[in-house]
Design a protein around this motif. Sequence first.
Motif, short mmCIF file in Angstrom:
data_model
loop_
_atom_site.label_atom_id
_atom_site.label_comp_id
_atom_site.label_asym_id
_atom_site.label_seq_id
_atom_site.Cartn_x
_atom_site.Cartn_y
_atom_site.Cartn_z
N VAL A 178 -32.27 -47.73 -9.89
CA VAL A 178 -33.53 -47.90 -9.19
C VAL A 178 -33.59 -46.90 -8.03
CG1 VAL A 178 -33.71 -50.33 -9.80
CG2 VAL A 178 -32.58 -49.68 -7.69
N PRO A 179 -34.79 -46.40 -7.71
CA PRO A 179 -34.91 -45.48 -6.57
C PRO A 179 -34.67 -46.22 -5.26
CG PRO A 179 -37.07 -46.07 -7.40
CD PRO A 179 -36.07 -46.66 -8.36
N VAL A 180 -33.95 -45.60 -4.34
CA VAL A 180 -33.67 -46.23 -3.06
C VAL A 180 -33.88 -45.23 -1.93
CG1 VAL A 180 -32.01 -47.85 -4.04
CG2 VAL A 180 -31.20 -45.70 -3.07
N VAL A 181 -34.20 -45.79 -0.75
CA VAL A 181 -34.34 -45.01 0.48
C VAL A 181 -33.15 -45.37 1.36
CG1 VAL A 181 -35.83 -44.49 2.44
CG2 VAL A 181 -36.84 -45.21 0.27
N THR A 185 -27.54 -39.25 5.80
CA THR A 185 -27.44 -38.17 4.82
C THR A 185 -27.31 -38.72 3.41
OG1 THR A 185 -26.29 -36.85 6.49
CG2 THR A 185 -26.16 -36.09 4.22
N LEU A 186 -27.98 -38.07 2.47
CA LEU A 186 -27.84 -38.45 1.07
C LEU A 186 -26.39 -38.28 0.64
CD1 LEU A 186 -31.01 -36.72 -0.45
CD2 LEU A 186 -30.64 -39.16 -0.20
N ASP A 187 -25.86 -39.30 -0.03
CA ASP A 187 -24.46 -39.23 -0.46
C ASP A 187 -24.38 -39.43 -1.97
OD1 ASP A 187 -24.78 -41.97 -0.89
OD2 ASP A 187 -23.94 -42.49 1.06
N GLN A 188 -23.16 -39.59 -2.45
CA GLN A 188 -22.92 -39.71 -3.89
C GLN A 188 -22.79 -41.15 -4.35
OE1 GLN A 188 -23.11 -36.89 -5.74
NE2 GLN A 188 -23.61 -35.98 -3.73
N THR A 189 -23.14 -42.11 -3.50
CA THR A 189 -23.05 -43.52 -3.89
C THR A 189 -23.95 -43.78 -5.09
OG1 THR A 189 -22.62 -44.15 -1.60
CG2 THR A 189 -23.31 -45.89 -3.11
N ARG A 190 -23.42 -44.48 -6.07
CA ARG A 190 -24.17 -44.74 -7.30
C ARG A 190 -24.52 -46.21 -7.50
NH1 ARG A 190 -25.42 -40.41 -6.90
NH2 ARG A 190 -24.88 -38.56 -8.13
N GLN A 204 -27.35 -50.40 -9.79
CA GLN A 204 -27.28 -48.95 -9.97
C GLN A 204 -28.44 -48.31 -9.22
OE1 GLN A 204 -24.53 -47.73 -11.60
NE2 GLN A 204 -24.09 -49.94 -11.51
N ILE A 205 -28.14 -47.28 -8.42
CA ILE A 205 -29.17 -46.71 -7.55
C ILE A 205 -29.30 -45.20 -7.73
CG2 ILE A 205 -28.78 -48.48 -5.80
CD1 ILE A 205 -27.30 -46.31 -4.15
N ASN A 206 -30.46 -44.71 -7.32
CA ASN A 206 -30.75 -43.27 -7.28
C ASN A 206 -31.41 -42.97 -5.94
OD1 ASN A 206 -31.38 -40.58 -7.84
ND2 ASN A 206 -33.33 -41.14 -8.84
N SER A 207 -30.65 -42.33 -5.02
CA SER A 207 -31.16 -42.05 -3.68
C SER A 207 -32.22 -40.97 -3.75
CB SER A 207 -30.02 -41.61 -2.76
OG SER A 207 -29.02 -42.60 -2.68
N ALA A 227 -36.29 -49.08 -3.03
CA ALA A 227 -35.67 -50.20 -2.32
C ALA A 227 -34.84 -49.67 -1.17
CB ALA A 227 -34.80 -51.00 -3.29
N ALA A 228 -34.41 -50.58 -0.27
CA ALA A 228 -33.59 -50.16 0.86
C ALA A 228 -32.81 -51.35 1.40
CB ALA A 228 -34.45 -49.56 1.97
N ARG A 229 -31.72 -51.02 2.11
CA ARG A 229 -30.95 -52.03 2.84
C ARG A 229 -31.42 -52.01 4.29
NH1 ARG A 229 -24.97 -50.21 0.81
NH2 ARG A 229 -25.76 -48.23 1.65
N LEU A 230 -32.00 -53.13 4.74
CA LEU A 230 -32.60 -53.19 6.07
C LEU A 230 -32.23 -54.50 6.77
CD1 LEU A 230 -36.14 -51.79 5.19
CD2 LEU A 230 -34.51 -50.73 6.77
#
Length: 296
Positions: A178-181, A185-190, A204-207, A227-230
């Motif tokens: 899923v697309p995430v905000v 800095t953009l990282d390699q977390t998947r 599973q995410i796509n920054s 989506a985002a972690r807030l």
Amino acid sequence: MDLTALVDFVTVARHGGFGRAARGSGRPKATLSRRVAELEASLGIRLFERGSRMLKLTEEGRALQERAGALLIELDETAAAIASGGDKPRGRLRISAPLLFSQTAMGKLAAGFSLKYPEVRLEVTTEDRPVDMVEEGYDLVIRVNPDPDESLVGRAFLRDRLVVVAAPHLACDSGAAVPVVIRGTLDQTRSWTINTPTGQISLQINSVLSLSSMTMVRDAVRMGVGAARLPLSLVSHDLAEGRLVRWGDVEGPETVLWALYPSRRLLSARVSAFLDYLKQAFPLGTADELAAYVAE
């Protein structure tokens, strides 16, 4: 150390020269010069670099001015409080607070405190870095999940937690990215591990977007980018009004805000007053309480 010589040194340092210090303090220029020379001799260091037309603090002189100046101000304020027969908060109060808390709540807190204690000159700066309270002259700092520090004491006054939220049209599907905000800095977390009412899932995410502040991330999520972690306190009203939906809680410890101050110094009346004011503003210290305070 000669306290009078220390006072004279701070006076010269603040005025930027012996002549200006003499005119400002009413003390003879020769006396100021002699006192500073005696202080340098007793410490075994040079406090000023002396030129034909300028006087410049050395690195050691700057450090001494910052520490001694703050202590002398506190001594003056303590003496004034004793002379007036009370401990009414007065004088300068310097506070460092993190970015998100400053953006959402600190303006209202500062204004209310200033109205209640008009004799306190409140100065608030926004810093996410761990400032050196003594070196930088802060009376109190507000920090999120601070590392243990033997030189500081304080109290936790707010607790929050990170939740994963998104616009209603996005689906929480653990089988597809899923697309995430994100903030930073953009990282390699998947993937993100989140706790849902039905159990823990690996999402599973796509920054797709990186922003530098939580409020910017929230605004982007409202637009449906991803989506985002807030913090729950930042999105609780969006959740209540249906602008966002909550997918789950981020795995890990809760977010705790602490008010910290140096343990080696007596707690001044103005710092005590601000700590009490925080307690009055957030008696329960919950995320919902912070959200309600900001929304009022």
